[in-house]
Design a protein around this motif. Structure first.
Motif, mmCIF file in Angstrom:
data_model
loop_
_atom_site.group_PDB
_atom_site.id
_atom_site.type_symbol
_atom_site.label_atom_id
_atom_site.label_comp_id
_atom_site.label_asym_id
_atom_site.label_seq_id
_atom_site.Cartn_x
_atom_site.Cartn_y
_atom_site.Cartn_z
ATOM 1 N N LEU A 100 26.588 36.645 -18.798
ATOM 2 C CA LEU A 100 27.154 35.718 -17.821
ATOM 3 C C LEU A 100 26.780 36.102 -16.393
ATOM 4 N N MET A 101 26.293 37.314 -16.197
ATOM 5 C CA MET A 101 25.840 37.717 -14.865
ATOM 6 C C MET A 101 24.587 36.940 -14.455
ATOM 7 N N ASN A 102 23.955 36.258 -15.404
ATOM 8 C CA ASN A 102 22.701 35.557 -15.146
ATOM 9 C C ASN A 102 22.826 34.041 -15.099
ATOM 10 N N ASP A 103 23.984 33.479 -15.418
ATOM 11 C CA ASP A 103 24.055 32.034 -15.671
ATOM 12 C C ASP A 103 24.355 31.157 -14.468
ATOM 13 N N GLY A 104 24.776 31.716 -13.374
ATOM 14 C CA GLY A 104 25.063 30.885 -12.206
ATOM 15 C C GLY A 104 26.228 29.934 -12.396
ATOM 16 N N GLY A 105 27.130 30.233 -13.317
ATOM 17 C CA GLY A 105 28.325 29.413 -13.515
ATOM 18 C C GLY A 105 28.134 28.184 -14.381
ATOM 19 N N LYS A 106 27.049 28.098 -15.119
ATOM 20 C CA LYS A 106 26.788 26.911 -15.938
ATOM 21 C C LYS A 106 27.389 26.990 -17.339
ATOM 22 N N VAL A 107 27.751 28.184 -17.776
ATOM 23 C CA VAL A 107 28.263 28.396 -19.132
ATOM 24 C C VAL A 107 29.779 28.562 -19.071
ATOM 25 N N HIS A 108 30.481 27.849 -19.951
ATOM 26 C CA HIS A 108 31.931 27.972 -20.054
ATOM 27 C C HIS A 108 32.243 29.132 -21.000
ATOM 28 N N LEU A 109 33.093 30.027 -20.575
ATOM 29 C CA LEU A 109 33.497 31.148 -21.417
ATOM 30 C C LEU A 109 34.778 30.797 -22.158
ATOM 31 N N VAL A 110 34.762 31.041 -23.477
ATOM 32 C CA VAL A 110 35.912 30.780 -24.333
ATOM 33 C C VAL A 110 36.184 32.068 -25.099
ATOM 34 N N ILE A 111 37.433 32.536 -25.064
ATOM 35 C CA ILE A 111 37.789 33.792 -25.733
ATOM 36 C C ILE A 111 38.911 33.538 -26.727
ATOM 37 N N ASP A 112 38.713 34.014 -27.946
ATOM 38 C CA ASP A 112 39.770 33.966 -28.954
ATOM 39 C C ASP A 112 40.843 34.974 -28.551
ATOM 40 N N LYS A 113 42.101 34.549 -28.568
ATOM 41 C CA LYS A 113 43.187 35.406 -28.076
ATOM 42 C C LYS A 113 43.292 36.724 -28.833
ATOM 43 N N ASP A 114 42.902 36.759 -30.109
ATOM 44 C CA ASP A 114 42.977 38.009 -30.866
ATOM 45 C C ASP A 114 42.056 39.079 -30.301
ATOM 46 N N ASP A 151 39.249 41.663 -15.854
ATOM 47 C CA ASP A 151 39.781 41.861 -14.505
ATOM 48 C C ASP A 151 38.738 42.236 -13.455
ATOM 49 N N LYS A 152 37.611 42.799 -13.875
ATOM 50 C CA LYS A 152 36.585 43.214 -12.911
ATOM 51 C C LYS A 152 35.275 42.439 -13.076
ATOM 52 N N PHE A 153 34.739 42.439 -14.305
ATOM 53 C CA PHE A 153 33.431 41.832 -14.528
ATOM 54 C C PHE A 153 33.451 40.314 -14.330
ATOM 55 N N LEU A 154 34.366 39.630 -15.024
ATOM 56 C CA LEU A 154 34.375 38.166 -14.952
ATOM 57 C C LEU A 154 34.606 37.643 -13.531
ATOM 58 N N PRO A 155 35.552 38.193 -12.759
ATOM 59 C CA PRO A 155 35.685 37.724 -11.373
ATOM 60 C C PRO A 155 34.409 37.956 -10.550
ATOM 61 N N LYS A 156 33.750 39.081 -10.762
ATOM 62 C CA LYS A 156 32.527 39.381 -10.010
ATOM 63 C C LYS A 156 31.424 38.363 -10.293
ATOM 64 N N VAL A 157 31.312 37.927 -11.548
ATOM 65 C CA VAL A 157 30.251 36.964 -11.893
ATOM 66 C C VAL A 157 30.732 35.517 -11.809
ATOM 67 N N GLY A 158 31.936 35.315 -11.268
ATOM 68 C CA GLY A 158 32.444 33.971 -11.019
ATOM 69 C C GLY A 158 32.862 33.199 -12.249
ATOM 70 N N HIS A 159 33.477 33.898 -13.203
ATOM 71 C CA HIS A 159 33.873 33.222 -14.440
ATOM 72 C C HIS A 159 35.354 33.384 -14.736
ATOM 73 N N GLU A 160 35.945 32.267 -15.120
ATOM 74 C CA GLU A 160 37.260 32.266 -15.734
ATOM 75 C C GLU A 160 37.007 31.999 -17.203
ATOM 76 N N TYR A 161 38.045 32.022 -18.004
ATOM 77 C CA TYR A 161 37.852 31.741 -19.428
ATOM 78 C C TYR A 161 38.971 30.872 -19.955
ATOM 79 N N ALA A 162 38.635 30.137 -20.996
ATOM 80 C CA ALA A 162 39.621 29.356 -21.734
ATOM 81 C C ALA A 162 40.032 30.190 -22.938
ATOM 82 N N LEU A 163 41.306 30.228 -23.205
ATOM 83 C CA LEU A 163 41.831 30.993 -24.338
ATOM 84 C C LEU A 163 42.042 30.045 -25.513
ATOM 85 N N VAL A 164 41.558 30.449 -26.692
ATOM 86 C CA VAL A 164 41.745 29.659 -27.910
ATOM 87 C C VAL A 164 42.348 30.538 -28.990
#
Length: 185
Positions: free
Chosen positions: A123-137, A164-177
């Protein structure tokens, strides 16, 4: 596959590593994120990573790069490696019809990653074009095992450092599923 050696921090032979791998280590170091590392032969499936998990002391997460039917929206799904996956169950939760696996060309274009090397670190390379989705487990695990954009090394990183560190730095939030452990056919 020699997976018995655990290292801490970046490799000594950085000049022999691909630039995309070097950039991962540089960013992790810049953010003060500690990581352990196992170097190994190509490990491009979860099954190939089982021996590596033992040395790392962490489970390697499943990283799936997906797209909608029109190939206009792209998603990176992180989930426990031993959890089964069905696209229709994810599609319903994120409100997108007809998800399928994205092409190797799209992986290269958006994440600078080849098949078998997909990782949250891309995700450090995508420029914000990819949506991140994380399984809650996955978030209940203290550590995440992932590749540094190449599948000849695997890193053990604190889950909290990713969120808390990597995702904010690369400009990503995530959706929880919440994906099920058992899938009815």
């Amino acid at each position: 596959m020699n997976t018995s050696s655990l290292y801490f921090g970046r490799p000594d032979d950085m000049e022999k590593r691909l630039r995309k791998e070097q950039l991962c280590y540089e960013l992790l170091d810049e953010l003060g994120i500690e990581y352990a590392r196992v170097d190994h032969e190509h490990a491009d499936t979860i099954e190939a990573c089982h021996e590596i998990e033992g040395t790392l002391g962490a489970k390697i997460c499943k990283n799936l790069f997906l797209t909608n039917r029109q190939q206009t929206e792209f998603y990176l799904l992180l989930m426990p490696g031993d959890k089964p996956f069905k696209t229709k169950l994810l599609s319903k939760q994120i409100g997108t019809a007809r998800l399928s696996f994205a092409s190797p060309e799209h992986m290269e274009q958006y994440l600078d990653i080849t098949p078998g090397s997909v990782s949250v670190l891309g995700l450090m390379n995508d420029g914000g074009k990819v949506h991140l989705v994380i399984d809650k487990d996955l978030l209940s695990d203290e550590f995440i095992g992932c590749h540094p954009c190449i599948n000849t090394s695997t890193l053990k990183i604190r889950t909290a450092d990713i969120t808390d560190k990597f995702l904010p730095k690369v400009g990503h939030e995530y959706a929880l599923v919440e994906l099920p452990w058992e899938i009815e056919e």
